[in-house]
Write a protein that holds these residues in place. Structure first.
Motif, PDB file in Angstrom:
ATOM      1  N   GLY A   1       0.795  -1.220   0.000  1.00  0.00           N
ATOM      2  CA  GLY A   1       0.000   0.000   0.000  1.00  0.00           C
ATOM      3  C   GLY A   1       0.828   1.270   0.000  1.00  0.00           C
ATOM      4  N   LEU A   2       2.092   1.166  -0.401  1.00  0.00           N
ATOM      5  CA  LEU A   2       2.973   2.338  -0.436  1.00  0.00           C
ATOM      6  C   LEU A   2       2.366   3.442  -1.303  1.00  0.00           C
ATOM      7  N   ARG A   3       2.460   4.680  -0.812  1.00  0.00           N
ATOM      8  CA  ARG A   3       1.911   5.820  -1.539  1.00  0.00           C
ATOM      9  C   ARG A   3       3.038   6.773  -1.918  1.00  0.00           C
ATOM     10  N   VAL A   4       3.175   7.043  -3.206  1.00  0.00           N
ATOM     11  CA  VAL A   4       4.192   7.970  -3.703  1.00  0.00           C
ATOM     12  C   VAL A   4       3.543   8.910  -4.709  1.00  0.00           C
ATOM     13  N   SER A   5       4.327   9.839  -5.238  1.00  0.00           N
ATOM     14  CA  SER A   5       3.793  10.796  -6.199  1.00  0.00           C
ATOM     15  C   SER A   5       3.558  10.126  -7.551  1.00  0.00           C
ATOM     16  N   ASP A   6       2.888  10.834  -8.440  1.00  0.00           N
ATOM     17  CA  ASP A   6       2.571  10.296  -9.763  1.00  0.00           C
ATOM     18  C   ASP A   6       3.820  10.013 -10.599  1.00  0.00           C
TER      19      ASP A   6
ATOM     20  N   THR B   1      16.028   3.053  -4.655  1.00  0.00           N
ATOM     21  CA  THR B   1      15.623   2.272  -3.486  1.00  0.00           C
ATOM     22  C   THR B   1      15.948   0.798  -3.705  1.00  0.00           C
ATOM     23  N   VAL B   2      16.352   0.108  -2.636  1.00  0.00           N
ATOM     24  CA  VAL B   2      16.663  -1.319  -2.713  1.00  0.00           C
ATOM     25  C   VAL B   2      15.454  -2.111  -2.224  1.00  0.00           C
ATOM     26  N   VAL B   3      14.932  -3.008  -3.081  1.00  0.00           N
ATOM     27  CA  VAL B   3      13.771  -3.819  -2.723  1.00  0.00           C
ATOM     28  C   VAL B   3      14.020  -5.270  -3.121  1.00  0.00           C
ATOM     29  N   SER B   4      13.199  -6.169  -2.598  1.00  0.00           N
ATOM     30  CA  SER B   4      13.281  -7.579  -2.970  1.00  0.00           C
ATOM     31  C   SER B   4      12.539  -7.807  -4.283  1.00  0.00           C
ATOM     32  N   SER B   5      12.711  -8.982  -4.869  1.00  0.00           N
ATOM     33  CA  SER B   5      12.031  -9.284  -6.130  1.00  0.00           C
ATOM     34  C   SER B   5      10.518  -9.281  -5.943  1.00  0.00           C
ATOM     35  N   GLU B   6      10.068  -9.759  -4.796  1.00  0.00           N
ATOM     36  CA  GLU B   6       8.633  -9.755  -4.521  1.00  0.00           C
ATOM     37  C   GLU B   6       8.103  -8.334  -4.413  1.00  0.00           C
ATOM     38  N   GLN B   7       8.863  -7.488  -3.756  1.00  0.00           N
ATOM     39  CA  GLN B   7       8.443  -6.094  -3.622  1.00  0.00           C
ATOM     40  C   GLN B   7       8.457  -5.393  -4.981  1.00  0.00           C
ATOM     41  N   ALA B   8       9.420  -5.757  -5.828  1.00  0.00           N
ATOM     42  CA  ALA B   8       9.489  -5.160  -7.159  1.00  0.00           C
ATOM     43  C   ALA B   8       8.215  -5.444  -7.938  1.00  0.00           C
ATOM     44  N   ALA B   9       7.674  -6.650  -7.755  1.00  0.00           N
ATOM     45  CA  ALA B   9       6.418  -6.996  -8.412  1.00  0.00           C
ATOM     46  C   ALA B   9       5.273  -6.152  -7.861  1.00  0.00           C
ATOM     47  N   GLN B  10       5.298  -5.907  -6.547  1.00  0.00           N
ATOM     48  CA  GLN B  10       4.278  -5.047  -5.942  1.00  0.00           C
ATOM     49  C   GLN B  10       4.358  -3.632  -6.503  1.00  0.00           C
ATOM     50  N   LEU B  11       5.577  -3.119  -6.597  1.00  0.00           N
ATOM     51  CA  LEU B  11       5.762  -1.754  -7.082  1.00  0.00           C
ATOM     52  C   LEU B  11       5.399  -1.621  -8.549  1.00  0.00           C
ATOM     53  N   ALA B  12       5.571  -2.702  -9.282  1.00  0.00           N
ATOM     54  CA  ALA B  12       5.188  -2.673 -10.691  1.00  0.00           C
ATOM     55  C   ALA B  12       3.696  -2.387 -10.825  1.00  0.00           C
ATOM     56  N   GLY B  13       2.930  -2.836  -9.835  1.00  0.00           N
ATOM     57  CA  GLY B  13       1.496  -2.578  -9.848  1.00  0.00           C
ATOM     58  C   GLY B  13       1.180  -1.094  -9.797  1.00  0.00           C
ATOM     59  N   LEU B  14       2.060  -0.311  -9.142  1.00  0.00           N
ATOM     60  CA  LEU B  14       1.848   1.136  -9.102  1.00  0.00           C
ATOM     61  C   LEU B  14       1.940   1.745 -10.495  1.00  0.00           C
ATOM     62  N   LEU B  15       2.724   1.093 -11.354  1.00  0.00           N
ATOM     63  CA  LEU B  15       2.913   1.574 -12.721  1.00  0.00           C
ATOM     64  C   LEU B  15       1.876   0.992 -13.675  1.00  0.00           C
ATOM     65  N   GLY B  16       1.002   0.145 -13.151  1.00  0.00           N
ATOM     66  CA  GLY B  16       0.013  -0.494 -14.001  1.00  0.00           C
ATOM     67  C   GLY B  16       0.567  -1.666 -14.779  1.00  0.00           C
ATOM     68  N   VAL B  17       1.735  -2.159 -14.350  1.00  0.00           N
ATOM     69  CA  VAL B  17       2.372  -3.282 -15.033  1.00  0.00           C
ATOM     70  C   VAL B  17       2.001  -4.576 -14.327  1.00  0.00           C
ATOM     71  N   GLN B  18       1.661  -5.591 -15.100  1.00  0.00           N
ATOM     72  CA  GLN B  18       1.364  -6.906 -14.540  1.00  0.00           C
ATOM     73  C   GLN B  18       2.553  -7.813 -14.760  1.00  0.00           C
ATOM     74  N   VAL B  19       2.998  -8.440 -13.672  1.00  0.00           N
ATOM     75  CA  VAL B  19       4.141  -9.338 -13.744  1.00  0.00           C
ATOM     76  C   VAL B  19       3.634 -10.778 -13.893  1.00  0.00           C
ATOM     77  N   LYS B  20       4.041 -11.420 -14.963  1.00  0.00           N
ATOM     78  CA  LYS B  20       3.597 -12.787 -15.236  1.00  0.00           C
ATOM     79  C   LYS B  20       4.431 -13.769 -14.408  1.00  0.00           C
ATOM     80  N   GLN B  21       3.772 -14.635 -13.691  1.00  0.00           N
ATOM     81  CA  GLN B  21       4.456 -15.624 -12.861  1.00  0.00           C
ATOM     82  C   GLN B  21       4.913 -16.792 -13.732  1.00  0.00           C
ATOM     83  N   ASP B  22       6.082 -17.325 -13.427  1.00  0.00           N
ATOM     84  CA  ASP B  22       6.579 -18.484 -14.144  1.00  0.00           C
ATOM     85  C   ASP B  22       5.711 -19.685 -13.864  1.00  0.00           C
ATOM     86  N   GLU B  23       5.384 -20.442 -14.904  1.00  0.00           N
ATOM     87  CA  GLU B  23       4.570 -21.639 -14.727  1.00  0.00           C
ATOM     88  C   GLU B  23       5.440 -22.856 -14.439  1.00  0.00           C
TER      89      GLU B  23
END
Length: 223
Positions: A188-193, A201-223
């Motif tokens: 639920g991180l809130r930042v500017s537009d 900022t240093v984040v984990s791979s899981e967090q990077a996927a979360q942050l991608a959601g802020l950009l409207g990007v969907q991260v496809k999970q490996d099958e």
């Protein structure tokens, strides 16, 4: 593996003891440019008081309850808060120099426009903390709840955040460059537009996927 314990910044003399009564403390509060020095407060209960402009040096607050206490415009040097509960308290525009918070509960504590130089916070609850327009240099927070903390126009240097709850943290016009958030919960991180606050900022791979959601990007999970 549990995180390492924080050594802390406060330098408390070994001979500091309980030397000032509650009445004496309140008397100092009513004196302009008062200084409270070299004393321990254990189990102190204080409410609806103002220490505006008081200096605290070599002071320990242990197991104290502070309710609606104004600590604005104060100076804290080598001060330890241990096992304290602080509600509706204000440290805005204060300078905290070599101060530690251990196992404290201080929801909504305000450091608005304050100056923090050498501050550690461990095993504490400080949700809704306000650090807006503050200058922070050398801050260590470990295993601490900082949900909904506000960082607006805050200057940060040498900040360590380890296993902290940063859910719904608001960061505006504040650079998080160089800060490692990988062990923290940043849901639920809130930042500017522009998302400029996140550059470097240093984040984990899981967090990077979360942050991608802020950009409207969907991260496809490996099958």
């Amino acid at each position: 593996m549990r995180p390492q314990k924080t050594q802390g910044f406060s330098r408390i003399a070994s001979d500091v003891g309980e030397r000032l009564s509650v009445e004496g403390l309140l008397a100092r509060f009513s004196t302009p440019d008062a200084c409270v020095r070299g004393t321990v407060f254990s189990g102190l209960e204080l409410s609806d008081a103002s220490a505006d402009g008081t200096s605290f040096e070599q002071v320990v607050f242990r197991g104290c309850t502070l309710d609606n206490v104004c600590l604005a415009n104060c100076t804290f040097t080598d001060v330890l808060f241990s096992g304290c509960r602080m509600t509706r308290c204000d440290m805005g525009r204060s300078w905290l120099n070599r101060c530690d918070f251990r196992s404290c509960s201080a929801p909504g504590l305000s450091f608005l426009r304050g100056r923090l130089t050498g501050v550690s916070i461990e095993d504490s609850q400080m949700s809704y903390c306000d650090l807006s327009e503050a200058t922070v240099n050398r801050l260590i927070a470990r295993e601490t709840g900082l949900a909904e903390v506000s960082l607006s126009a805050t200057k940060l240097r040498h900040v360590t955040l380890d296993q902290c709850d940063l859910t719904r943290m608001t960061v505006l016009r504040t650079s998080l460059a160089g800060i490692d958030l990988s062990s923290c919960d940043i849901s639920g991180l809130r930042v500017s537009d522009t998302f400029r606050e996140l550059r470097g900022t240093v984040v984990s791979s899981e967090q990077a996927a979360q942050l991608a959601g802020l950009l409207g990007v969907q991260v496809k999970q490996d099958e």
